[in-house]
Design an enzyme around this catalytic site. Structure first.
Site, PDB file in Angstrom:
ATOM      1  N   GLU A 106      43.639 -53.796  -5.204  1.00 49.38           N
ATOM      2  CA  GLU A 106      43.884 -52.393  -5.531  1.00 49.38           C
ATOM      3  C   GLU A 106      44.726 -51.667  -4.500  1.00 49.38           C
ATOM      4  O   GLU A 106      45.194 -50.553  -4.760  1.00 49.38           O
ATOM      5  CB  GLU A 106      42.563 -51.642  -5.750  1.00 49.38           C
ATOM      6  CG  GLU A 106      41.739 -51.385  -4.507  1.00 49.38           C
ATOM      7  CD  GLU A 106      40.812 -52.530  -4.128  1.00 49.38           C
ATOM      8  OE1 GLU A 106      39.987 -52.350  -3.218  1.00 49.38           O
ATOM      9  OE2 GLU A 106      40.925 -53.623  -4.740  1.00 49.38           O
ATOM     10  N   ASP A 108      34.387 -47.344  -9.561  1.00 50.13           N
ATOM     11  CA  ASP A 108      34.701 -48.362  -8.555  1.00 50.13           C
ATOM     12  C   ASP A 108      34.981 -47.741  -7.195  1.00 50.13           C
ATOM     13  O   ASP A 108      34.788 -48.388  -6.163  1.00 50.13           O
ATOM     14  CB  ASP A 108      35.925 -49.182  -8.981  1.00 50.13           C
ATOM     15  CG  ASP A 108      35.545 -50.343  -9.889  1.00 50.13           C
ATOM     16  OD1 ASP A 108      34.418 -50.844  -9.761  1.00 50.13           O
ATOM     17  OD2 ASP A 108      36.372 -50.737 -10.720  1.00 50.13           O
ATOM     18  N   HIS A 124      37.499 -52.602  -3.386  1.00 53.41           N
ATOM     19  CA  HIS A 124      36.977 -51.232  -3.491  1.00 53.41           C
ATOM     20  C   HIS A 124      35.987 -50.936  -2.369  1.00 53.41           C
ATOM     21  O   HIS A 124      34.870 -50.473  -2.587  1.00 53.41           O
ATOM     22  CB  HIS A 124      36.324 -51.015  -4.861  1.00 53.41           C
ATOM     23  CG  HIS A 124      37.245 -51.238  -6.020  1.00 53.41           C
ATOM     24  ND1 HIS A 124      38.307 -50.394  -6.307  1.00 53.41           N
ATOM     25  CD2 HIS A 124      37.277 -52.224  -6.958  1.00 53.41           C
ATOM     26  CE1 HIS A 124      38.947 -50.839  -7.372  1.00 53.41           C
ATOM     27  NE2 HIS A 124      38.348 -51.945  -7.783  1.00 53.41           N
ATOM     28  N   ARG A 130      35.763 -62.377 -16.524  1.00 50.77           N
ATOM     29  CA  ARG A 130      37.132 -62.676 -16.138  1.00 50.77           C
ATOM     30  C   ARG A 130      37.141 -63.828 -15.136  1.00 50.77           C
ATOM     31  O   ARG A 130      36.099 -64.215 -14.597  1.00 50.77           O
ATOM     32  CB  ARG A 130      37.788 -61.437 -15.516  1.00 50.77           C
ATOM     33  CG  ARG A 130      38.088 -60.330 -16.507  1.00 50.77           C
ATOM     34  CD  ARG A 130      38.566 -59.061 -15.819  1.00 50.77           C
ATOM     35  NE  ARG A 130      37.494 -58.393 -15.093  1.00 50.77           N
ATOM     36  CZ  ARG A 130      37.645 -57.265 -14.397  1.00 50.77           C
ATOM     37  NH1 ARG A 130      38.844 -56.694 -14.324  1.00 50.77           N
ATOM     38  NH2 ARG A 130      36.617 -56.714 -13.780  1.00 50.77           N
ATOM     39  N   TYR A 154      39.797 -57.924  -6.014  1.00 49.76           N
ATOM     40  CA  TYR A 154      39.460 -56.500  -5.942  1.00 49.76           C
ATOM     41  C   TYR A 154      38.319 -56.329  -4.951  1.00 49.76           C
ATOM     42  O   TYR A 154      37.374 -57.127  -4.939  1.00 49.76           O
ATOM     43  CB  TYR A 154      39.025 -55.972  -7.312  1.00 49.76           C
ATOM     44  CG  TYR A 154      40.153 -55.764  -8.299  1.00 49.76           C
ATOM     45  CD1 TYR A 154      41.157 -54.836  -8.044  1.00 49.76           C
ATOM     46  CD2 TYR A 154      40.200 -56.480  -9.490  1.00 49.76           C
ATOM     47  CE1 TYR A 154      42.195 -54.637  -8.949  1.00 49.76           C
ATOM     48  CE2 TYR A 154      41.223 -56.286 -10.402  1.00 49.76           C
ATOM     49  CZ  TYR A 154      42.217 -55.365 -10.127  1.00 49.76           C
ATOM     50  OH  TYR A 154      43.246 -55.175 -11.026  1.00 49.76           O
ATOM     51  N   LYS A 168      36.443 -59.898  -9.005  1.00 46.36           N
ATOM     52  CA  LYS A 168      35.612 -58.828  -8.465  1.00 46.36           C
ATOM     53  C   LYS A 168      35.194 -59.108  -7.027  1.00 46.36           C
ATOM     54  O   LYS A 168      35.215 -60.246  -6.563  1.00 46.36           O
ATOM     55  CB  LYS A 168      34.371 -58.627  -9.328  1.00 46.36           C
ATOM     56  CG  LYS A 168      34.670 -58.002 -10.686  1.00 46.36           C
ATOM     57  CD  LYS A 168      35.393 -56.674 -10.563  1.00 46.36           C
ATOM     58  CE  LYS A 168      34.534 -55.578  -9.979  1.00 46.36           C
ATOM     59  NZ  LYS A 168      35.263 -54.293  -9.829  1.00 46.36           N
TER      60      LYS A 168
END
Length: 377
Positions: free
Chosen positions: A117, A269, A95, A15, A93, A74
């Site tokens: 998120e 995740d 996490h 991505r 993101y 990511k």
């Protein structure tokens, strides 16, 4: 503002953080966008398309990371920690509740980080998590069907069965976005599906939609045990926004599950909802514990990058534009972005992350009545 889009380097992560459409919207407003060479290739987006939208193509990650605002997909991996710095605004993101090394790196560098998120609207929705949850939920069932094949270590069960032979028994833990999408595909494949959740309203919604095509159960330890022991495929779809997922399946429970059954833990995740979960990659996606196949890839949507990139950036674009136009002042005016703030100048500003590691939680400094420095273009 100077905005950077580095190429993702996590295992088989194809991505990219921005599409040419978002680049054009930024450059038309006078912002400069640096896209690392080849960043969009995995999503079938060519450098020439970015150039046509007004981006500058840079050859190194270091150049892309030199921007004031870096937009990724990511979380930074260890090789990227050296790019973190105090005058950087990172939007991706993260996490963090399941990643102490990254949390420590962000704190040590003083980087301001906003996690996709945990961006949350006033009605409680997570707009930047929803599109990838939809993708991951639908993928979870597809992947589970593959790994149920004997050639992939599974029980050799066909999801929809055939006349005279029972279909696969699929159990979905969680009735949120991931779980409802996983159930949708499983029902479509003809499986026997049971969804468990603590939220009665979510279960009622699914019951009304599917009208007997799936079963719903209130989630508790007894119900989980009764259902997973009969399952061919278990999909972990539990979410604690910004926090670590609880273990709903313990190591002891595995011994009572069917041999060669499959667990797809989408919650990986956030640490996973299975005690034996550990992150895997697209290169080495599975492992076995007590005869149960575990699929725990931490970036599942990366396997369908074109779909995932456009689904994600359709939602992130408005926030990227807001940050580019207003800098950190956007966190004072936009409550959704304010919820997304995880670290700021060496402080943890998201309670669930602090709680995960027993660290001090600092109140969000960007509430409207606070005076803060802004990151300007």
């Amino acid at each position: 503002m100077l905005i950077g889009v580095p190429k993702e380097i996590k295992d088989n992560e194809n991505r990219v953080g921005m599409t040419p459409g978002t680049v054009r919207a930024l450059t038309q407003r006078g912002h400069q966008v640096l896209v690392q060479k080849g960043a969009g290739e995995g999503s079938a987006i060519l450098d020439a398309e970015y150039q046509g939208a007004g981006a500058h193509i840079v050859t190194s990650a270091e150049e892309a990371w030199s921007a004031q605002l870096v937009v990724k997909v990511k979380e930074p991996v260890a090789a990227e920690y050296r790019y973190l710095r105090q005058d950087l605004l990172l939007f991706t993101y993260l996490h963090l509740a399941s990643d102490k090394p990254l949390t420590e790196a962000l704190l040590a560098s003083g980087t301001t980080s906003i996690a996709y998120e945990t961006v949350q609207t006033d009605d409680g929705k997570l707009p930047l998590l929803i599109p990838m949850s939809e993708v991951a939920g639908r993928m979870a069932t597809q992947i589970g069907a593959v790994y149920l094949q004997r050639s992939h270590g599974g029980r050799g069960v066909l999801m929809g069965g055939v006349p005279g032979v029972a279909p696969a028994n699929v159990v979905v833990l969680g009735a949120g976005i991931v779980g409802s999408n996983a159930a949708r595909v499983a029902v479509g494949m003809g499986a026997q599906v049971t969804v468990l959740d603590v939220n009665h309203d979510r279960l009622k919604y699914l019951d009304d939609i599917y009208r007997g095509q799936l079963q719903t159960r209130i989630s508790n330890s007894q119900a989980i045990e009764e259902n997973i022991y009969q399952a061919d495929l278990v999909i972990g779809a539990v979410l604690i926004p910004g926090g670590r997922a609880p273990w709903l399946i313990t190591r002891d429970m595995l011994q009572q599950m069917r041999r060669s059954s499959v667990i797809v833990d989408v919650a990986v995740d956030q640490g996973g909802c299975v005690e034996t979960t550990k992150p895997t990659t697209h290169s080495q996606p599975t492992y076995e514990v007590d005869g149960v196949v575990h699929y725990c890839v931490a970036n599942m949507p990366g396997a369908v990058p074109r779909t995932s990139t456009f689904a994600l950036t359709n939602q992130t674009a408005v926030y990227v534009l807001r940050l580019a136009e207003q800098g950190l002042q956007a966190l004072q005016t936009d409550s959704s972005l304010r919820h997304g703030l995880n670290t700021y100048r060496g402080m943890i500003t998201y309670a669930a992350v602090a709680d995960a590691f027993g660290l001090q939680h600092h109140s969000n400094p960007f509430c409207p009545d606070n005076n803060t420095l802004s990151l300007r273009s």
